[in-house]
Write an enzyme that holds these catalytic residues in place. Sequence first.
Site, PDB file in Angstrom:
ATOM      1  CG  HIS A   1      40.858  40.052  72.394  1.00  0.00           C
ATOM      2  ND1 HIS A   1      41.963  40.789  72.028  1.00  0.00           N
ATOM      3  CD2 HIS A   1      40.151  40.838  73.256  1.00  0.00           C
ATOM      4  CE1 HIS A   1      41.942  41.956  72.646  1.00  0.00           C
ATOM      5  NE2 HIS A   1      40.844  42.011  73.386  1.00  0.00           N
TER       6      HIS A   1
ATOM      7  CB  CYS B   1      40.100  44.999  71.896  1.00  0.00           C
ATOM      8  SG  CYS B   1      39.301  45.238  73.504  1.00  0.00           S
TER       9      CYS B   1
END
Length: 496
Positions: free
Chosen positions: A457, A352
Amino acid sequence: MTASIQLPRPVPGQRPALCVMVLGTSSGAGKSWVATALCAWYRAQGYRVAPFKAQNMSNNARVVATPDGKWGEIGTAQYLQALAAGVVPDVRMNPLLLKPEADTRSQVVLLGQVDEALSQLPWRGRSLRVWPQIAQALDALRAENDVVVIEGAGSPAEINLHSSDVVNMRVARHCGAHCLLVSDIDRGGAFAHLYGTWALLPADEQALIQGFVLNKFRGDAALLAPAPQMLQERTGVPTVACIPMQFQHGLPEEDGVFDDRSSAGAGQAVHTTIAIVAYPRISNLDEFQPLLQVPGVRVVWARTPAQLAGADWVILPGSKATAADLAWMRSQGLDAAVVAHAAAGKRVLGICGGLQMLGEALIDLHGVDGNAAGLGLLPVTTLFAQEKTVQRTEVRLPALPAPWQALEGMAASVYEIHHGRTAPHTAMQAAGQTVVEAVPGLLWHSPDGVVLGCYWHGLFENQAVLQALWGTAAPSLETVFARMAEGVGRWFQAVE
């Protein structure tokens, strides 16, 4: 200790539900962990259980479905508490989530969705705006369950914030909660913390405190006497539990990074050292907890170049302020250390915000995060959009080069929370600096596979991923919850 457990029992089917609230004398006292254990214990007794925390301040968030079919965010603690309770996580379980972007600014997430208007309001100005939604969410959960386990925030004795409170005693008064007050005895001063917190509350709120809990105890429990009895004489509140220190309980820490004592492999021979760069606005650090359960894997939280030395992997995790955290890395000399690590042919993984840092540039046209030059390890650029991407998904990992080849074709459950939109740098591509976009818009790697970045994630929370990388898996969450529930039955007894 007596044999009878000192916890209230709900009446199955009786509504509204019994509310048991876990308060703390401070942040880090263990509220989240104790609340999770209670969710698991009530579930094991056959009750319908739901967790609740009115307001959570954390950059650790999970993606859950909203009633209108969208995706929303709640704090990781309430997500895990829902799993411990055996129910599907729900945005009502954490109606207000504050995600710090700076020391004096947070992004406000209300019922799973970013609320820009609330984000601009001063702290004390939010209470009147958010309390109706908080109360409605709690009331709805009470109408559907036998017991609601409520977690407070910080301390209920923060008297400077008492008038604008929407997370501690205002919640307790609203539902007439059976309140437990937890203190970290390992830090010292636990009895003073318990007494002082109780003493600062007005009489009607003192009456809601039904039990004191000593958490993180190490030593001979016989040495506690006569303090619990003396405390009860002064307050009328019994000490109902003494919980031993749990270094390897298997859940992520809510308020900070874990240390080597949390590792199930502590003291074993190390075959892989993973350095995770711990910048100031690190987010979703909880997703790395399973790495601590892998024998032979050592996790280091790196804040200096020296802490990267000798690492086999470097991970750049998520960030709530990517440009600011990049500036911090440069001030520490960590940028050059990460580049040198990759140049030595050692793995670098960006997740991310960490992926965004690996590229050439961060471009912010809307004031979302900030502009910055990246580390230049992947020829990609990131443009920040006003709208946040929030979703859960099931993925199948594509063909990957040798360092990651074991993951090829593997199915994994992952989630995304990001404003960034990343794409190859067209001019650099034209000049021959290539990057492999293995999954469009989501996963990139260098041609040799040394550097890999993705928006996913939760990869390490998939047992198959751990098995493929290291030949072993971490204990399942259900195993962790069962152990916690069994512990409650021993620890929540009258302490003499």
